[in-house]
Scaffold this motif. Structure first.
Motif, PDB file in Angstrom:
ATOM      1  N   ASP A  23       0.769  -1.296   0.095  1.00 37.92           N
ATOM      2  CA  ASP A  23      -0.016   0.060   0.004  1.00 37.92           C
ATOM      3  C   ASP A  23       0.857   1.206  -0.003  1.00 37.92           C
ATOM      4  O   ASP A  23       0.403   2.429   0.054  1.00 37.92           O
ATOM      5  CB  ASP A  23      -0.865  -0.008   1.263  1.00 37.92           C
ATOM      6  CG  ASP A  23      -1.785  -1.102   1.166  1.00 37.92           C
ATOM      7  OD1 ASP A  23      -2.178  -1.473  -0.025  1.00 37.92           O
ATOM      8  OD2 ASP A  23      -2.494  -1.462   2.077  1.00 37.92           O
ATOM      9  N   LYS A  55      -4.930  -8.227  -4.340  1.00 34.90           N
ATOM     10  CA  LYS A  55      -4.965  -7.069  -4.089  1.00 34.90           C
ATOM     11  C   LYS A  55      -5.478  -6.308  -5.257  1.00 34.90           C
ATOM     12  O   LYS A  55      -6.613  -5.608  -5.590  1.00 34.90           O
ATOM     13  CB  LYS A  55      -3.777  -6.310  -3.474  1.00 34.90           C
ATOM     14  CG  LYS A  55      -4.108  -4.822  -3.097  1.00 34.90           C
ATOM     15  CD  LYS A  55      -2.955  -4.180  -2.758  1.00 34.90           C
ATOM     16  CE  LYS A  55      -3.245  -2.790  -2.266  1.00 34.90           C
ATOM     17  NZ  LYS A  55      -4.173  -2.449  -1.376  1.00 34.90           N
ATOM     18  N   LYS A  56      -5.036  -6.714  -6.517  1.00 33.04           N
ATOM     19  CA  LYS A  56      -5.314  -6.172  -7.718  1.00 33.04           C
ATOM     20  C   LYS A  56      -6.865  -6.689  -8.106  1.00 33.04           C
ATOM     21  O   LYS A  56      -7.577  -6.146  -8.644  1.00 33.04           O
ATOM     22  CB  LYS A  56      -4.361  -6.430  -8.935  1.00 33.04           C
ATOM     23  CG  LYS A  56      -3.157  -5.634  -9.047  1.00 33.04           C
ATOM     24  CD  LYS A  56      -2.276  -6.331 -10.040  1.00 33.04           C
ATOM     25  CE  LYS A  56      -0.980  -5.235  -9.965  1.00 33.04           C
ATOM     26  NZ  LYS A  56      -0.156  -5.581 -11.044  1.00 33.04           N
ATOM     27  N   LYS A  59      -9.399  -4.945  -6.260  1.00 32.12           N
ATOM     28  CA  LYS A  59      -9.782  -3.620  -6.539  1.00 32.12           C
ATOM     29  C   LYS A  59     -10.637  -3.585  -7.852  1.00 32.12           C
ATOM     30  O   LYS A  59     -11.330  -3.048  -8.130  1.00 32.12           O
ATOM     31  CB  LYS A  59      -8.155  -2.950  -6.463  1.00 32.12           C
ATOM     32  CG  LYS A  59      -8.452  -1.454  -7.364  1.00 32.12           C
ATOM     33  CD  LYS A  59      -7.023  -0.947  -7.425  1.00 32.12           C
ATOM     34  CE  LYS A  59      -7.287   0.648  -7.878  1.00 32.12           C
ATOM     35  NZ  LYS A  59      -6.047   1.070  -7.901  1.00 32.12           N
ATOM     36  N   ARG A  60     -10.112  -4.468  -8.761  1.00 33.48           N
ATOM     37  CA  ARG A  60     -10.720  -4.520 -10.207  1.00 33.48           C
ATOM     38  C   ARG A  60     -12.178  -5.107  -9.950  1.00 33.48           C
ATOM     39  O   ARG A  60     -13.171  -4.222 -10.420  1.00 33.48           O
ATOM     40  CB  ARG A  60     -10.121  -5.632 -11.224  1.00 33.48           C
ATOM     41  CG  ARG A  60     -10.844  -5.598 -12.442  1.00 33.48           C
ATOM     42  CD  ARG A  60     -10.051  -6.631 -13.425  1.00 33.48           C
ATOM     43  NE  ARG A  60     -10.626  -7.854 -13.120  1.00 33.48           N
ATOM     44  CZ  ARG A  60      -9.633  -8.879 -13.103  1.00 33.48           C
ATOM     45  NH1 ARG A  60      -8.614  -8.883 -13.011  1.00 33.48           N
ATOM     46  NH2 ARG A  60     -10.507 -10.258 -12.554  1.00 33.48           N
ATOM     47  N   GLY A  63     -13.492  -2.414  -6.475  1.00 35.07           N
ATOM     48  CA  GLY A  63     -12.986  -0.871  -6.463  1.00 35.07           C
ATOM     49  C   GLY A  63     -13.891   0.110  -6.424  1.00 35.07           C
ATOM     50  O   GLY A  63     -13.483   1.068  -5.638  1.00 35.07           O
TER      51      GLY A  63
END
Length: 103
Positions: A23, A55-56, A59-60, A63
């Motif tokens: 982060d 994490k990606k 978020k996708r 998000g």
């Protein structure tokens, strides 16, 4: 987790602060220590890659959704218990019983 090799920065320290690194919530000097560690330690690099991918994905997929404060607190509390080595029963945190403080 450890590769068994000595490192300037211990694997446990890297893994304990992995999300701060992901982060970008740590000083540049600390980030550099972690980057050097990842170059030397393939198990920690693998864990970093996995956490970065999760994490990606989150978020996708989520998000733009606002996370309720109580849900975030429950999830973070469970993560902390897991980090401390507690074994937790399988339970969906979104359907956890509501306590009198939450009502």
């Amino acid at each position: 987790m450890s590769c068994g090799e000595p490192h300037e920065t211990d694997c446990s320290e890297v893994l304990d602060h992995l999300y701060e690194f992901l982060d970008r919530e740590m000083p540049d000097g600390e980030c550099t220590k972690f980057e050097v560690h990842f170059e030397e330690c393939s198990p920690c690099l693998e864990k970093y890659g996995l956490e970065q991918a999760v994490k990606k994905l989150v978020k996708r997929c989520c998000g733009s959704d606002d996370v309720p404060i109580d849900l975030r607190a429950k999830v973070m509390g469970r993560i902390e218990l897991i980090r401390e080595g507690h074994v937790l029963p399988e339970q969906d945190v979104t359907t956890a019983p509501v306590t009198s403080q939450e009502q």
